[in-house]
Design a protein around this motif. Structure first.
Motif, mmCIF file in Angstrom:
data_model
loop_
_atom_site.group_PDB
_atom_site.id
_atom_site.type_symbol
_atom_site.label_atom_id
_atom_site.label_comp_id
_atom_site.label_asym_id
_atom_site.label_seq_id
_atom_site.Cartn_x
_atom_site.Cartn_y
_atom_site.Cartn_z
ATOM 1 N N LYS A 76 -9.260 -1.072 -6.481
ATOM 2 C CA LYS A 76 -8.846 -0.631 -7.812
ATOM 3 C C LYS A 76 -7.521 -1.270 -8.213
ATOM 4 N N ARG A 77 -6.604 -1.394 -7.287
ATOM 5 C CA ARG A 77 -5.325 -2.048 -7.598
ATOM 6 C C ARG A 77 -5.558 -3.521 -7.914
ATOM 7 N N ASP A 132 -7.321 7.389 -1.770
ATOM 8 C CA ASP A 132 -8.559 6.921 -2.375
ATOM 9 C C ASP A 132 -9.129 5.789 -1.499
ATOM 10 N N ASN A 157 -1.576 7.564 -1.416
ATOM 11 C CA ASN A 157 -2.875 7.370 -2.045
ATOM 12 C C ASN A 157 -3.967 7.381 -0.978
ATOM 13 N N SER A 203 0.839 -1.197 0.000
ATOM 14 C CA SER A 203 0.000 0.000 0.000
ATOM 15 C C SER A 203 0.874 1.248 0.000
ATOM 16 N N ARG A 240 -8.716 2.350 -3.098
ATOM 17 C CA ARG A 240 -7.408 2.087 -3.705
ATOM 18 C C ARG A 240 -7.058 0.609 -3.740
#
Length: 182
Positions: free
Chosen positions: A165-166, A159, A157, A153, A162
């Motif tokens: 989305k990753r 978000d 970021n 991580s 996140r």
């Protein structure tokens, strides 16, 4: 006289923007993205998603438009990777976002999603990829998960989606590898 303290609280809640009160389980919301380009994304009833069914804070878990945000991310990223002439149709059938609302926490933390390795993000998708002639190139269920989501991580970021989305990006790199350069 005690109920008077509720008046400012109710006024504050009513003043929230409309998007802050959106719930993903609202039956009047669309369950598909507008058909744009070679990738279509739709989803089943979010009330049946693991993130809501197994949440200890269902009210908090259903707030926002996170299903639509994940679907848009998938559509945009897949369209950028899909070879010319191909089409991808995706149906999201389950989502378990990273982290959980843990019961037994103090009242100050009942709305906080706790991130632990035992709460990885997961998604289940039905995918169909066809060529320009309609020939099916790939089809079936895909089960996505990122068991090491906390190990890679980024503190930069912020978000809220996140990790999910990753996970989608990692799957798309495997599902739609880029054409070799000549």
């Amino acid at each position: 006289m005690r109920p008077l303290f509720l008046i400012p609280l109710l006024a504050a809640l009513l003043a929230l923007p409309a998007h802050a009160r959106q719930v993903v389980t609202d039956p009047s919301l669309p369950r598909a993205l507008p058909a744009e380009g070679p990738v279509s994304v739709e989803w089943t009833d979010p009330a049946q998603f693991s993130d809501l069914r197994f949440s200890s804070n269902r009210w908090e878990a259903q707030q926002g438009n996170w299903v639509t945000q994940l679907a848009q991310h998938l559509q945009q990223r897949a369209a950028a990777r899909l070879p010319d002439g191909q089409r991808m149709d995706v149906t999201i059938t389950d989502i378990q976002r990273a982290g959980r609302y843990e019961p037994g926490r103090s009242i100050n933390f009942d709305h906080v999603r706790v991130m632990r390795e035992i709460y990885p993000p997961r998604m289940t998708l039905n995918v169909r990829i066809t060529d320009a002639d309609g020939t099916v190139l790939a089809e079936g269920e895909r089960q996505l998960s990122d068991m090491g989501y906390l190990q890679h991580s980024s503190p930069i970021n912020n978000d809220n989606l996140r990790y999910e989305k990753r996970m989608i990006d990692d799957w798309l790199r495997r599902e739609l590898p880029t054409a070799p350069r000549t």
